[in-house]
Scaffold this active site. Structure first.
Site, PDB file in Angstrom:
ATOM      1  N   ASN A  13      31.178  28.826  49.952  1.00 50.87           N
ATOM      2  CA  ASN A  13      31.572  27.948  51.054  1.00 50.87           C
ATOM      3  C   ASN A  13      31.800  26.565  50.439  1.00 50.87           C
ATOM      4  OD1 ASN A  13      31.830  26.340  53.300  1.00 50.87           O
ATOM      5  ND2 ASN A  13      29.708  26.603  54.010  1.00 50.87           N
ATOM      6  N   LYS A  15      33.016  23.998  51.746  1.00 49.56           N
ATOM      7  CA  LYS A  15      32.904  22.888  52.721  1.00 49.56           C
ATOM      8  C   LYS A  15      34.103  21.943  52.563  1.00 49.56           C
ATOM      9  CE  LYS A  15      28.023  23.720  52.751  1.00 49.56           C
ATOM     10  NZ  LYS A  15      26.679  23.270  53.060  1.00 49.56           N
ATOM     11  N   HIS A  99      28.854  27.969  61.442  1.00 55.58           N
ATOM     12  CA  HIS A  99      28.033  27.331  60.410  1.00 55.58           C
ATOM     13  C   HIS A  99      27.206  26.224  61.058  1.00 55.58           C
ATOM     14  CE1 HIS A  99      26.834  25.010  56.920  1.00 55.58           C
ATOM     15  NE2 HIS A  99      27.054  26.097  56.204  1.00 55.58           N
ATOM     16  N   GLU A 101      26.601  23.333  60.206  1.00 57.59           N
ATOM     17  CA  GLU A 101      27.253  22.009  60.209  1.00 57.59           C
ATOM     18  C   GLU A 101      28.261  21.906  61.355  1.00 57.59           C
ATOM     19  OE1 GLU A 101      28.435  22.098  56.088  1.00 57.59           O
ATOM     20  OE2 GLU A 101      26.324  21.987  55.533  1.00 57.59           O
ATOM     21  N   GLU A 171      21.029  31.477  57.477  1.00 56.80           N
ATOM     22  CA  GLU A 171      20.987  30.185  56.807  1.00 56.80           C
ATOM     23  C   GLU A 171      19.978  29.261  57.480  1.00 56.80           C
ATOM     24  OE1 GLU A 171      24.689  29.544  54.284  1.00 56.80           O
ATOM     25  OE2 GLU A 171      25.046  28.575  56.209  1.00 56.80           O
ATOM     26  N   GLY A 177      21.742  22.721  51.472  1.00 55.90           N
ATOM     27  CA  GLY A 177      22.056  21.502  50.731  1.00 55.90           C
ATOM     28  C   GLY A 177      20.844  20.649  50.388  1.00 55.90           C
ATOM     29  N   SER A 217      20.826  26.776  49.576  1.00 55.31           N
ATOM     30  CA  SER A 217      20.387  26.463  48.208  1.00 55.31           C
ATOM     31  C   SER A 217      20.193  27.707  47.337  1.00 55.31           C
ATOM     32  CB  SER A 217      19.117  25.610  48.231  1.00 55.31           C
ATOM     33  OG  SER A 217      19.355  24.399  48.932  1.00 55.31           O
TER      34      SER A 217
HETATM   35  P1  PGA Z   1      24.077  25.263  50.017  1.00 55.62           P
HETATM   36  O1  PGA Z   1      24.977  25.549  51.321  1.00 55.62           O
HETATM   37  O2  PGA Z   1      24.175  26.482  49.152  1.00 55.62           O
HETATM   38  O3  PGA Z   1      24.693  24.059  49.391  1.00 55.62           O
HETATM   39  O4  PGA Z   1      22.683  25.033  50.508  1.00 55.62           O
HETATM   40  C1  PGA Z   1      24.998  26.815  51.913  1.00 55.62           C
HETATM   41  C2  PGA Z   1      25.864  26.768  53.153  1.00 55.62           C
HETATM   42  O5  PGA Z   1      25.863  25.753  53.847  1.00 55.62           O
HETATM   43  O6  PGA Z   1      26.586  27.738  53.466  1.00 55.62           O
END
Ligand code: PGA
Length: 256
Positions: A13, A15, A99, A101, A171, A177, A217
């Site tokens: 992903n 982003k 997601h 976000e 998630e 993140g 992460s």
């Molecule tokens: P990350 O993001 O691996 O940077 O924690 C995962 C995601 O948001 O899909």
């Protein structure tokens, strides 16, 4: 993982990262590193403007391209939006839906997520549906309720025949993140809960065919441990998917 019944999928992903030119270079760097992955499907979920260069750079490979969002209507007066049909015509195979976000910054509710899931499936896209609890919810001991509710609402009205075409990504919001990964036990417990919920809704055969990913992460160091769990069939990778060597290590772990 359980490859007898379902696909193992590692999805990057990206982003809101990489211009079209940068996308081309990143895919060029990733492509040779993941080309030997026989047992695991690799997906790159890129920004809309990167879809075309990413598709070109992955032509005649097994890497699939995904989008990070879509609108639930086929067309119409929705300035700034992109429909599932538009993505399908380009050659996109997957789309991330719900997601955290998007839920947090763009007001996506479970109801919107459900509309998008239905529209994606209708158009022939495979949705990667994200669910996850906040830190507060985990500390209050309501993770289970939260996840069950998100799964049930997201899958409302989905035809049982289509269940095998969807992916669910667990998630935990506190792990995205932040560098804080859920422990193998925590991740496994919730991924198992997700499969149990799908079993209650759609039956055992459907439930065992669904790919359930962990995301938050996930990296080269912790991937193998997470993927060793029966109900963790892959990962949705943010930060580490922008680093070719780290992404390769995760794909390698999934390809064992
Ligand atoms: P990350 O993001 O691996 O940077 O924690 C995962 C995601 O948001 O899909």
């Amino acid at each position: 993982m359980n490859r007898r019944y379902r696909k193992t999928i590692i999805a990057g992903n990206w982003k809101m990262n990489k211009t079209p030119k940068e996308a081309r270079s990143l895919v060029d760097a990733i492509r040779p590193l993941v080309s030997k992955a026989k047992w695991c499907t690799t997906v790159l979920c890129v920004p809309f403007v990167d879809i075309s260069p990413a598709l070109k750079a992955t032509r005649a490979t097994k890497i699939a391209i995904g989008a990070q969002n879509m609108h639930w209507e086929a067309s119409g007066a929705y300035t700034g939006e992109v429909s599932a049909q538009m993505l399908v015509e380009m050659g996109v195979k997957y789309v991330i839906v719900g997601h955290s976000e998007r839920r947090q910054y763009f007001g996506e509710t479970d109801e919107i997520v459900n509309k998008k899931v239905l529209a994606a499936m209708e158009a022939g896209l495979k949705p990667i549906i994200c669910v996850g609890e906040t830190l507060e919810e985990r500390e209050l001991g309501i993770t289970e309720e939260r996840i069950r509710l998100q799964v049930k609402r997201a899958l409302h009205g989905v035809n049982v025949e289509n269940i095998r075409r969807l992916v669910v990504a667990y998630e935990p919001i506190w792990a995205i993140g932040t560098g804080k990964t859920a422990t193998v036990e925590q991740a496994s417990e919730v991924c198992t809960l997700i499969r149990d919920t799908i079993r209650e809704l759609f039956g055992a055969r459907a439930a065992r065919s669904v790919t359930i990913q962990y995301g938050g992460s996930m990296n080269a160091e912790n991937a193998a441990g997470l993927l060793s769990q029966l109900n963790i069939d892959g990962g949705l990778i943010g930060g580490a998917s922008l680093k070719p060597e780290s992404f390769k290590a995760i794909v390698d772990a999934a390809n064992q």
